[in-house]
Design a protein around this motif. Structure first.
Motif, PDB file in Angstrom:
ATOM      1  N   PRO A 143       0.801  -1.215   0.000  1.00  0.00           N
ATOM      2  CA  PRO A 143       0.000   0.000   0.000  1.00  0.00           C
ATOM      3  C   PRO A 143       0.843   1.278   0.000  1.00  0.00           C
ATOM      4  O   PRO A 143       0.403   2.310  -0.506  1.00  0.00           O
ATOM      5  N   ALA A 144       2.055   1.206   0.538  1.00  0.00           N
ATOM      6  CA  ALA A 144       2.927   2.382   0.592  1.00  0.00           C
ATOM      7  C   ALA A 144       3.882   2.458  -0.606  1.00  0.00           C
ATOM      8  O   ALA A 144       4.639   3.409  -0.729  1.00  0.00           O
ATOM      9  N   GLY A 145       3.825   1.453  -1.481  1.00  0.00           N
ATOM     10  CA  GLY A 145       4.733   1.402  -2.619  1.00  0.00           C
ATOM     11  C   GLY A 145       5.877   0.451  -2.359  1.00  0.00           C
ATOM     12  O   GLY A 145       6.218   0.168  -1.216  1.00  0.00           O
ATOM     13  N   GLY A 146       6.449  -0.053  -3.416  1.00  0.00           N
ATOM     14  CA  GLY A 146       7.517  -1.026  -3.320  1.00  0.00           C
ATOM     15  C   GLY A 146       6.964  -2.440  -3.261  1.00  0.00           C
ATOM     16  O   GLY A 146       5.775  -2.647  -3.023  1.00  0.00           O
ATOM     17  N   ARG A 147       7.837  -3.392  -3.536  1.00  0.00           N
ATOM     18  CA  ARG A 147       7.446  -4.799  -3.535  1.00  0.00           C
ATOM     19  C   ARG A 147       8.475  -5.609  -2.751  1.00  0.00           C
ATOM     20  O   ARG A 147       9.678  -5.447  -2.929  1.00  0.00           O
ATOM     21  N   TRP A 152       6.671 -12.950 -10.661  1.00  0.00           N
ATOM     22  CA  TRP A 152       6.063 -11.665 -10.308  1.00  0.00           C
ATOM     23  C   TRP A 152       4.642 -11.944  -9.850  1.00  0.00           C
ATOM     24  O   TRP A 152       3.810 -12.390 -10.638  1.00  0.00           O
ATOM     25  N   ARG A 153       4.349 -11.691  -8.586  1.00  0.00           N
ATOM     26  CA  ARG A 153       3.019 -11.978  -8.026  1.00  0.00           C
ATOM     27  C   ARG A 153       2.233 -10.702  -7.775  1.00  0.00           C
ATOM     28  O   ARG A 153       2.776  -9.720  -7.285  1.00  0.00           O
ATOM     29  N   GLY A 154       0.940 -10.755  -8.069  1.00  0.00           N
ATOM     30  CA  GLY A 154       0.022  -9.697  -7.668  1.00  0.00           C
ATOM     31  C   GLY A 154       0.217  -8.365  -8.350  1.00  0.00           C
ATOM     32  O   GLY A 154      -0.096  -7.333  -7.773  1.00  0.00           O
ATOM     33  N   GLY A 155       0.707  -8.362  -9.542  1.00  0.00           N
ATOM     34  CA  GLY A 155       0.887  -7.108 -10.266  1.00  0.00           C
ATOM     35  C   GLY A 155       1.759  -7.324 -11.482  1.00  0.00           C
ATOM     36  O   GLY A 155       2.376  -8.381 -11.650  1.00  0.00           O
ATOM     37  N   ARG A 156       1.812  -6.344 -12.327  1.00  0.00           N
ATOM     38  CA  ARG A 156       2.618  -6.433 -13.540  1.00  0.00           C
ATOM     39  C   ARG A 156       4.105  -6.382 -13.206  1.00  0.00           C
ATOM     40  O   ARG A 156       4.516  -5.682 -12.278  1.00  0.00           O
ATOM     41  N   ALA A 157       4.871  -7.075 -13.977  1.00  0.00           N
ATOM     42  CA  ALA A 157       6.326  -7.056 -13.811  1.00  0.00           C
ATOM     43  C   ALA A 157       6.846  -5.642 -13.996  1.00  0.00           C
ATOM     44  O   ALA A 157       6.339  -4.876 -14.831  1.00  0.00           O
ATOM     45  N   HIS A 158       7.820  -5.275 -13.200  1.00  0.00           N
ATOM     46  CA  HIS A 158       8.518  -3.994 -13.281  1.00  0.00           C
ATOM     47  C   HIS A 158       7.665  -2.803 -12.826  1.00  0.00           C
ATOM     48  O   HIS A 158       8.033  -1.663 -13.070  1.00  0.00           O
ATOM     49  N   ARG A 159       6.560  -3.053 -12.163  1.00  0.00           N
ATOM     50  CA  ARG A 159       5.710  -1.985 -11.614  1.00  0.00           C
ATOM     51  C   ARG A 159       5.806  -2.036 -10.101  1.00  0.00           C
ATOM     52  O   ARG A 159       5.560  -3.063  -9.488  1.00  0.00           O
ATOM     53  N   TYR A 160       6.154  -0.898  -9.497  1.00  0.00           N
ATOM     54  CA  TYR A 160       6.396  -0.864  -8.052  1.00  0.00           C
ATOM     55  C   TYR A 160       5.521   0.154  -7.320  1.00  0.00           C
ATOM     56  O   TYR A 160       5.683   0.358  -6.117  1.00  0.00           O
ATOM     57  N   GLU A 161       4.573   0.752  -8.023  1.00  0.00           N
ATOM     58  CA  GLU A 161       3.722   1.781  -7.430  1.00  0.00           C
ATOM     59  C   GLU A 161       2.836   1.188  -6.328  1.00  0.00           C
ATOM     60  O   GLU A 161       2.562   0.002  -6.309  1.00  0.00           O
ATOM     61  N   ALA A 162       2.371   2.048  -5.456  1.00  0.00           N
ATOM     62  CA  ALA A 162       1.497   1.639  -4.353  1.00  0.00           C
ATOM     63  C   ALA A 162       0.254   0.948  -4.886  1.00  0.00           C
ATOM     64  O   ALA A 162      -0.262   1.294  -5.950  1.00  0.00           O
ATOM     65  N   ALA A 163      -0.200  -0.039  -4.135  1.00  0.00           N
ATOM     66  CA  ALA A 163      -1.403  -0.802  -4.524  1.00  0.00           C
ATOM     67  C   ALA A 163      -2.657   0.005  -4.256  1.00  0.00           C
ATOM     68  O   ALA A 163      -2.713   0.841  -3.417  1.00  0.00           O
TER      69      ALA A 163
END
Length: 69
Positions: free
Chosen positions: A12-16, A58-69
């Motif tokens: 939720p705060a960004g990052g994986r 890569w789980r729960g989101g697109r590869a190479h995307r690190y924006e907050a959920a």
């Protein structure tokens, strides 16, 4: 490659969160962070595995995307 590398869903705060095997490698905010975690785990030429689904899951989101959920 016998060690599983997982990039988990964006937080939720960004990052994986990144895990290498059973160990938490850290929180990646971009591919450079991920490459550094892979290097610290002993993976040479760490940029190459980023595009190979046999290396990284890569789980729960697109590869190479690190924006907050």
């Amino acid at each position: 490659m016998s060690t599983s590398i997982v990039v988990h869903r964006p937080s939720p705060a960004g990052g994986r969160r990144v895990t290498v095997g059973d160990e938490i490698a850290g929180l990646a905010h971009g591919d450079r962070d991920l490459v550094e975690f892979l290097r610290q785990a002993g993976i040479e030429d760490a940029w190459d595995p980023l595009e190979d689904p046999h290396w990284i899951e890569w789980r729960g989101g697109r590869a190479h995307r690190y924006e907050a959920a």
